[in-house]
Design a protein around this motif. Structure first.
Motif, mmCIF file in Angstrom:
data_model
loop_
_atom_site.group_PDB
_atom_site.id
_atom_site.type_symbol
_atom_site.label_atom_id
_atom_site.label_comp_id
_atom_site.label_asym_id
_atom_site.label_seq_id
_atom_site.Cartn_x
_atom_site.Cartn_y
_atom_site.Cartn_z
ATOM 1 N N ASN A 1 0.802 -1.314 -0.122
ATOM 2 C CA ASN A 1 -0.027 -0.091 0.049
ATOM 3 C C ASN A 1 0.871 1.353 0.045
ATOM 4 O O ASN A 1 0.267 2.313 0.070
ATOM 5 C CB ASN A 1 -0.769 -0.257 1.337
ATOM 6 C CG ASN A 1 -1.816 -1.140 1.238
ATOM 7 O OD1 ASN A 1 -2.990 -1.040 0.569
ATOM 8 N ND2 ASN A 1 -1.497 -2.218 1.676
ATOM 9 N N GLY A 2 2.187 1.228 -0.115
ATOM 10 C CA GLY A 2 2.943 2.324 0.039
ATOM 11 C C GLY A 2 3.257 2.771 1.434
ATOM 12 O O GLY A 2 2.680 1.890 2.469
ATOM 13 N N SER A 3 4.394 3.208 1.625
ATOM 14 C CA SER A 3 4.997 3.244 3.107
ATOM 15 C C SER A 3 4.364 3.932 4.188
ATOM 16 O O SER A 3 4.116 3.817 5.301
ATOM 17 C CB SER A 3 6.427 3.883 3.201
ATOM 18 O OG SER A 3 6.393 5.095 2.476
ATOM 19 N N GLN A 4 3.442 5.363 3.437
ATOM 20 C CA GLN A 4 2.506 5.890 4.478
ATOM 21 C C GLN A 4 1.147 5.294 4.530
ATOM 22 O O GLN A 4 0.272 5.323 3.371
ATOM 23 C CB GLN A 4 2.195 7.382 3.910
ATOM 24 C CG GLN A 4 3.663 8.170 4.171
ATOM 25 C CD GLN A 4 4.324 8.517 5.132
ATOM 26 O OE1 GLN A 4 3.368 8.686 6.023
ATOM 27 N NE2 GLN A 4 5.223 8.477 5.595
ATOM 28 N N LEU A 5 0.769 4.494 5.615
ATOM 29 C CA LEU A 5 -0.470 3.925 5.514
ATOM 30 C C LEU A 5 -1.491 4.964 6.197
ATOM 31 O O LEU A 5 -1.435 5.580 7.185
ATOM 32 C CB LEU A 5 -0.271 2.764 6.588
ATOM 33 C CG LEU A 5 0.699 1.605 6.014
ATOM 34 C CD1 LEU A 5 0.494 0.467 7.172
ATOM 35 C CD2 LEU A 5 0.202 0.980 4.862
#
Ligand SMILES: [Zn+2]
Length: 242
Positions: A68-72
């Motif tokens: 989902n990408g590092s920034q959840l």
């Protein structure tokens, strides 16, 4: 004679695979695919909920970040991958993806269970209605009808949240009035993969999917391409634009 045989074999090699039927796995609300992993899109509201889901599905925070990408972003839908063990547990309970038989170059339905078309492709109030409207409850999975690539996700006054996919040979499909889209521009998607959820965003009077098939940006009647459904109620056969 030999050259005729050679030509026949050549044509078979060229066309054969596209005529062959194959079983396509279709995502449902229980098991879904994203970037080659099986799991489920889940609305995650807090770190505590995320921790509990990670335990349940047998995944790790690291894997969730990779998907989902590092920034959840809490409050949005995250793809939660399932471990092999959790998938086996589900399968033992009879919970798995649906399957349909389809030929490689054929479209499948963007919603698995459609028994009613609320508005057909064709002239409507003096304008061309460029798609087929399929009523469905909010949150129903919207399925990629063929392998493709996400060209754009947009949100505009008319179509609401919508997704445009590009397929082979300049075919495009559009999915409008979504509650959420679950893919990003540039993602490659497989036939049968969930790409969004049905909603009523934009100019819409109730939850439904507005589905378009375009060839070189010319809108075509989706019902001319989707597999025939016997139970479909009218206006299925209204071809008032012809
Ligand atoms: Zn429509």
């Amino acid at each position: 004679m030999r050259s005729i045989l050679g030509t026949a074999i050549f044509i078979f090699i060229l066309c054969g695979p596209s005529f062959a039927e194959e079983i396509v796995q279709v995502d449902n609300q229980y098991v879904q695919e994203y970037k080659g992993r099986l799991g489920a899109w889940t609305e995650v509201k807090s770190q505590a909920q995320l921790n509990s889901l990670v335990g349940k599905f047998g995944t790790t925070i690291q894997e969730v970040r990779e998907m989902n990408g590092s920034q959840l972003a809490f409050g949005s839908f995250l793809f939660m991958p399932f471990s092999d063990k959790y998938l086996q547990e589900l399968e033992a309970q009879g919970v798995k993806r649906d399957s349909v038989v389809s030929r490689k170059n054929d479209f499948i339905w963007p919603i698995s269970r459609v028994d009613n078309i609320s508005s057909a492709f064709g002239m409507r109030h003096g304008r061309l209605h460029t798609g087929t409207d399929m009523p469905a409850v909010r949150g129903t999975p919207i399925i990629a009808v063929m392998d493709g690539r996400v060209v754009a996700t947009g949100n505009d006054a008319g179509l609401g949240k919508n997704i445009l996919l590009e397929h082979r040979d300049n075919f495009f499909t559009r999915y409008a009035h979504c509650y959420r889209w679950l893919v990003k521009t540039g993602d490659y998607v497989k036939k049968g993969q969930i790409i969004g959820l049905v909603g009523s965003t934009g100019r819409s009077t109730g939850c439904h999917l507005h589905f378009e098939i375009r060839y070189n940006d010319i809108p075509l009647n989706p019902l001319d391409f989707l597999p025939y459904k016997q139970n479909l109620s009218q206006p299925h056969m209204i071809r008032n634009w012809k």
